[in-house]
Design an enzyme around this catalytic site. Structure first.
Site, mmCIF file in Angstrom:
data_model
loop_
_atom_site.group_PDB
_atom_site.id
_atom_site.type_symbol
_atom_site.label_atom_id
_atom_site.label_comp_id
_atom_site.label_asym_id
_atom_site.label_seq_id
_atom_site.Cartn_x
_atom_site.Cartn_y
_atom_site.Cartn_z
ATOM 1 N N THR A 76 -68.817 -20.027 -29.167
ATOM 2 C CA THR A 76 -69.550 -20.492 -27.978
ATOM 3 C C THR A 76 -70.887 -21.148 -28.338
ATOM 4 O OG1 THR A 76 -70.704 -19.652 -26.025
ATOM 5 C CG2 THR A 76 -70.444 -18.103 -27.809
ATOM 6 N N TYR A 103 -73.671 -10.350 -25.409
ATOM 7 C CA TYR A 103 -72.459 -11.155 -25.644
ATOM 8 C C TYR A 103 -72.715 -12.201 -26.728
ATOM 9 C CZ TYR A 103 -69.347 -15.177 -25.034
ATOM 10 O OH TYR A 103 -68.510 -16.236 -25.284
ATOM 11 N N GLU A 128 -73.475 -20.397 -26.799
ATOM 12 C CA GLU A 128 -74.535 -19.422 -26.470
ATOM 13 C C GLU A 128 -75.189 -18.842 -27.718
ATOM 14 O OE1 GLU A 128 -74.002 -16.796 -23.247
ATOM 15 O OE2 GLU A 128 -72.819 -18.246 -22.128
HETATM 16 P P1 NAD Z 1 -61.231 -14.242 -21.405
HETATM 17 O O1 NAD Z 1 -62.161 -13.106 -21.167
HETATM 18 O O2 NAD Z 1 -60.640 -14.955 -20.239
HETATM 19 O O3 NAD Z 1 -59.990 -13.727 -22.286
HETATM 20 C C1 NAD Z 1 -60.147 -12.906 -23.400
HETATM 21 C C2 NAD Z 1 -58.756 -12.431 -23.832
HETATM 22 O O4 NAD Z 1 -58.920 -11.606 -24.993
HETATM 23 C C3 NAD Z 1 -58.034 -11.585 -22.790
HETATM 24 O O5 NAD Z 1 -56.683 -11.979 -22.704
HETATM 25 C C4 NAD Z 1 -58.154 -10.169 -23.321
HETATM 26 O O6 NAD Z 1 -57.087 -9.318 -22.914
HETATM 27 C C5 NAD Z 1 -58.140 -10.422 -24.824
HETATM 28 N N1 NAD Z 1 -58.761 -9.341 -25.591
HETATM 29 C C6 NAD Z 1 -59.975 -8.745 -25.371
HETATM 30 N N2 NAD Z 1 -60.209 -7.786 -26.290
HETATM 31 C C7 NAD Z 1 -59.130 -7.795 -27.128
HETATM 32 C C8 NAD Z 1 -58.788 -7.054 -28.293
HETATM 33 N N3 NAD Z 1 -59.610 -6.101 -28.768
HETATM 34 N N4 NAD Z 1 -57.620 -7.321 -28.914
HETATM 35 C C9 NAD Z 1 -56.793 -8.273 -28.432
HETATM 36 N N5 NAD Z 1 -57.058 -8.998 -27.335
HETATM 37 C C10 NAD Z 1 -58.212 -8.768 -26.684
HETATM 38 O O7 NAD Z 1 -61.999 -15.233 -22.357
HETATM 39 P P2 NAD Z 1 -61.985 -16.834 -22.394
HETATM 40 O O8 NAD Z 1 -62.949 -17.341 -21.398
HETATM 41 O O9 NAD Z 1 -60.580 -17.302 -22.374
HETATM 42 O O10 NAD Z 1 -62.626 -17.080 -23.837
HETATM 43 C C11 NAD Z 1 -61.804 -17.137 -24.998
HETATM 44 C C12 NAD Z 1 -62.693 -17.338 -26.209
HETATM 45 O O11 NAD Z 1 -63.432 -18.549 -26.059
HETATM 46 C C13 NAD Z 1 -63.738 -16.236 -26.400
HETATM 47 O O12 NAD Z 1 -63.845 -15.970 -27.756
HETATM 48 C C14 NAD Z 1 -65.022 -16.830 -25.850
HETATM 49 O O13 NAD Z 1 -66.142 -16.286 -26.522
HETATM 50 C C15 NAD Z 1 -64.822 -18.281 -26.194
HETATM 51 N N6 NAD Z 1 -65.499 -19.246 -25.316
HETATM 52 C C16 NAD Z 1 -65.356 -19.172 -23.947
HETATM 53 C C17 NAD Z 1 -65.959 -20.136 -23.137
HETATM 54 C C18 NAD Z 1 -65.816 -20.105 -21.636
HETATM 55 O O14 NAD Z 1 -66.486 -20.879 -20.948
HETATM 56 N N7 NAD Z 1 -64.953 -19.280 -21.054
HETATM 57 C C19 NAD Z 1 -66.708 -21.155 -23.722
HETATM 58 C C20 NAD Z 1 -66.850 -21.197 -25.123
HETATM 59 C C21 NAD Z 1 -66.229 -20.237 -25.899
HETATM 60 O O1 DAU Z 2 -71.556 -21.485 -22.695
HETATM 61 C C1 DAU Z 2 -70.317 -20.922 -22.987
HETATM 62 C C2 DAU Z 2 -70.182 -19.613 -22.266
HETATM 63 O O2 DAU Z 2 -69.978 -19.920 -20.899
HETATM 64 C C3 DAU Z 2 -69.048 -18.741 -22.790
HETATM 65 O O3 DAU Z 2 -69.326 -18.376 -24.118
HETATM 66 C C4 DAU Z 2 -68.886 -17.489 -21.936
HETATM 67 O O4 DAU Z 2 -67.755 -16.751 -22.367
HETATM 68 C C5 DAU Z 2 -68.687 -17.908 -20.504
HETATM 69 O O5 DAU Z 2 -68.624 -16.765 -19.670
HETATM 70 C C6 DAU Z 2 -69.824 -18.826 -20.040
HETATM 71 O O6 DAU Z 2 -71.073 -18.073 -19.970
HETATM 72 P P1 DAU Z 2 -72.099 -18.276 -18.757
HETATM 73 O O7 DAU Z 2 -72.934 -17.080 -18.636
HETATM 74 O O8 DAU Z 2 -72.776 -19.596 -18.856
HETATM 75 O O9 DAU Z 2 -71.011 -18.373 -17.550
HETATM 76 P P2 DAU Z 2 -71.015 -17.779 -16.058
HETATM 77 O O10 DAU Z 2 -69.863 -18.412 -15.341
HETATM 78 O O11 DAU Z 2 -71.119 -16.303 -16.038
HETATM 79 O O12 DAU Z 2 -72.362 -18.357 -15.454
HETATM 80 C C7 DAU Z 2 -72.617 -19.754 -15.404
HETATM 81 C C8 DAU Z 2 -74.025 -19.937 -14.853
HETATM 82 O O13 DAU Z 2 -74.031 -19.546 -13.472
HETATM 83 C C9 DAU Z 2 -75.056 -19.054 -15.534
HETATM 84 O O14 DAU Z 2 -76.290 -19.774 -15.605
HETATM 85 C C10 DAU Z 2 -75.222 -17.851 -14.592
HETATM 86 C C11 DAU Z 2 -74.939 -18.459 -13.231
HETATM 87 N N1 DAU Z 2 -74.276 -17.562 -12.252
HETATM 88 C C12 DAU Z 2 -73.161 -16.870 -12.650
HETATM 89 C C13 DAU Z 2 -72.518 -16.031 -11.773
HETATM 90 C C14 DAU Z 2 -71.306 -15.248 -12.188
HETATM 91 C C15 DAU Z 2 -74.763 -17.478 -10.963
HETATM 92 O O15 DAU Z 2 -75.746 -18.150 -10.585
HETATM 93 N N2 DAU Z 2 -74.106 -16.665 -10.080
HETATM 94 C C16 DAU Z 2 -73.026 -15.903 -10.426
HETATM 95 O O16 DAU Z 2 -72.509 -15.146 -9.571
#
Ligand code: NAD
Ligand code: DAU
Length: 360
Positions: free
Chosen positions: A132, A158, A134
């Site tokens: 990420t 995180y 972050e």
């Molecule tokens: P998510 O929370 O939707 O899914 C995570 C998955 O991992 C789930 O299916 C969960 O069951 C599985 N999991 C959790 N713990 C586990 C364990 N101990 N063993 C096996 N499986 C396990 O997450 P996501 O949003 O799909 O993110 C996937 C990856 O991408 C993460 O590594 C996250 O840090 C990264 N990422 C996410 C975003 C975003 O915006 N969502 C952005 C950049 C990077």
């Molecule tokens: O930047 C990549 C990351 O993006 C990933 O690594 C994380 O897994 C993913 O969860 C996401 O993190 P954020 O904290 O940026 O995502 P989130 O959707 O939780 O929040 C997006 C922005 O919106 C953040 O500035 C917090 C704000 N927010 C979030 C929620 C849930 C609100 O204002 N209200 C809310 O209820």
């Protein structure tokens, strides 16, 4: 075949669906099925002979050893993680366990497997770690975007756990030569995202006439990338990325949160007009996230130059597609809104001073 961890989550399931739509190569999905893992995301491929599922934990070294020896993947892609910043602020034990210890376990078992491979297969093997933006911390309004050489400065539990995992990946390449690839991506959105994250939470609350919680002043900036563009970037990095390298992935689409929420409201006003007036009337400013990073921005020049990847979906078209997807999948939504989900919403938002019970 390839081994994917965390493939039942948001990005992992999108990746598997895309992969099977474009390639004949089988995929094994190892997932613990936490609250965020949803087999329904993969219902359309569950009878596909190229798709296999193993229910298990990436911390389980014995299981990893058996899966690697039995399946002999040519690549391992690590999506498995605890991924929600707010949850990490309520308690980070699972974040350290899965994101740090789990990644370490995968690296150790992958290294042992890789070292024992015959030379041509050893050459070809890749360990792709999905991370990420972050990890780089927070930017001021005029700071340049994060590059692959920006110093790490994680601010949430995180982000710290993901930073630790990235360092372990780096060290495993540097010390032992494991052919690793790391991607650091900005905020994803799209189908199958669990409604704890800003975009699906806003869509579903708006449809139910509930308050739309915006943290702080709503001016925190995120860079948004459609999940399909992220999945394509991962395929490019897997096939053509240079071992040991890091690739930033982003949408060149920075927006303050309040604008994202207003854009969702405007789309819903068209697609599902609300009897009580515009959806934006539901916007509610709530207590800020502790240590809330102000701005993320990704310089994705390296992946664009080296691999020819570039985001294709604009935020406007991607958001409209996403809103329509949630409108068209009420069963999926009903199924994820379990008791655990309701408890999380009650605990997180009560603390922020917002009552998210239905308005009407
Ligand atoms: P998510 O929370 O939707 O899914 C995570 C998955 O991992 C789930 O299916 C969960 O069951 C599985 N999991 C959790 N713990 C586990 C364990 N101990 N063993 C096996 N499986 C396990 O997450 P996501 O949003 O799909 O993110 C996937 C990856 O991408 C993460 O590594 C996250 O840090 C990264 N990422 C996410 C975003 C975003 O915006 N969502 C952005 C950049 C990077
Ligand atoms: O930047 C990549 C990351 O993006 C990933 O690594 C994380 O897994 C993913 O969860 C996401 O993190 P954020 O904290 O940026 O995502 P989130 O959707 O939780 O929040 C997006 C922005 O919106 C953040 O500035 C917090 C704000 N927010 C979030 C929620 C849930 C609100 O204002 N209200 C809310 O209820």
């Amino acid at each position: 075949m390839i081994l994917v961890t965390g493939g039942a989550g948001f990005i992992g399931s999108n990746f598997i669906l895309d992969w099977l739509a474009q390639s004949a190569e089988p995929v094994l999905n190892l997932d613990k099925l936490t609250y965020a893992g949803n087999p329904a995301n993969l219902a359309s491929v569950q009878d596909d002979p190229r798709y296999r599922f193993a229910h298990g934990d990436i911390c389980d070294r014995g299981l990893l050893e058996r899966l690697l020896a039995g399946q002999r993947p040519r690549a391992l892609l690590n999506f498995a993680a605890e991924s929600h910043v707010d949850r990490s602020l309520h308690g980070a034990d699972d974040f350290v366990r899965t994101n740090v210890v789990g990644t370490f376990s995968l690296l150790e078992e992958a290294r042992a497997y890789w070292q024992a491979l015959p030379a041509p297969e050893r050459e070809r093997f890749r360990f792709l770690h999905v991370s990420t933006d972050e990890v780089y911390g927070s930017l001021g309004p005029d700071d340049p975007a994060f590059t692959e050489t920006t110093a790490y400065a994680p601010n949430s539990p995180y982000a710290a756990s993901k930073a630790a995992s990235d360092h372990l990946v780096r060290a495993c390449h540097h010390s032992y030569g494991l052919p690793t690839l790391t991607t650091n991506c900005s905020n994803n959105y799209g189908a199958y995202q669990f409604p704890e994250k800003l975009i699906p939470l806003t869509i579903l609350n708006a449809l139910e006439g509930r308050p739309l919680p915006v943290y702080g002043d709503g001016r925190n900036v995120r860079d948004w990338l459609h999940v399909a563009d992220h999945c394509r970037a991962l395929r490019e990095v897997l096939e053509r990325g240079r071992p040991g390298e890091v690739y930033n992935v982003g949408g060149r689409s920075e927006l303050p949160n309040i604008e994202v929420v207003r854009a969702i409201c405007a789309l819903l006003d068209e697609l599902r007009p609300r009897t009580g007036g515009p959806h934006a009337a539901l916007i509610t400013f709530v207590k800020d996230r502790p240590g809330h990073d102000r701005r993320y921005a990704i310089d994705c020049g390296k992946i664009e130059r080296e691999l020819g990847w570039r985001a294709r979906e604009s935020f406007d078209s991607g958001l409209a597609r996403t809103v329509r997807w949630y409108l068209e999948h009420p069963e999926w939504v009903r199924a994820v809104q379990t008791g655990e989900y309701q408890q999380w919403i009650a605990a997180n938002y009560a603390q922020r001073g917002a009552e998210l019970g239905a308005n009407s």
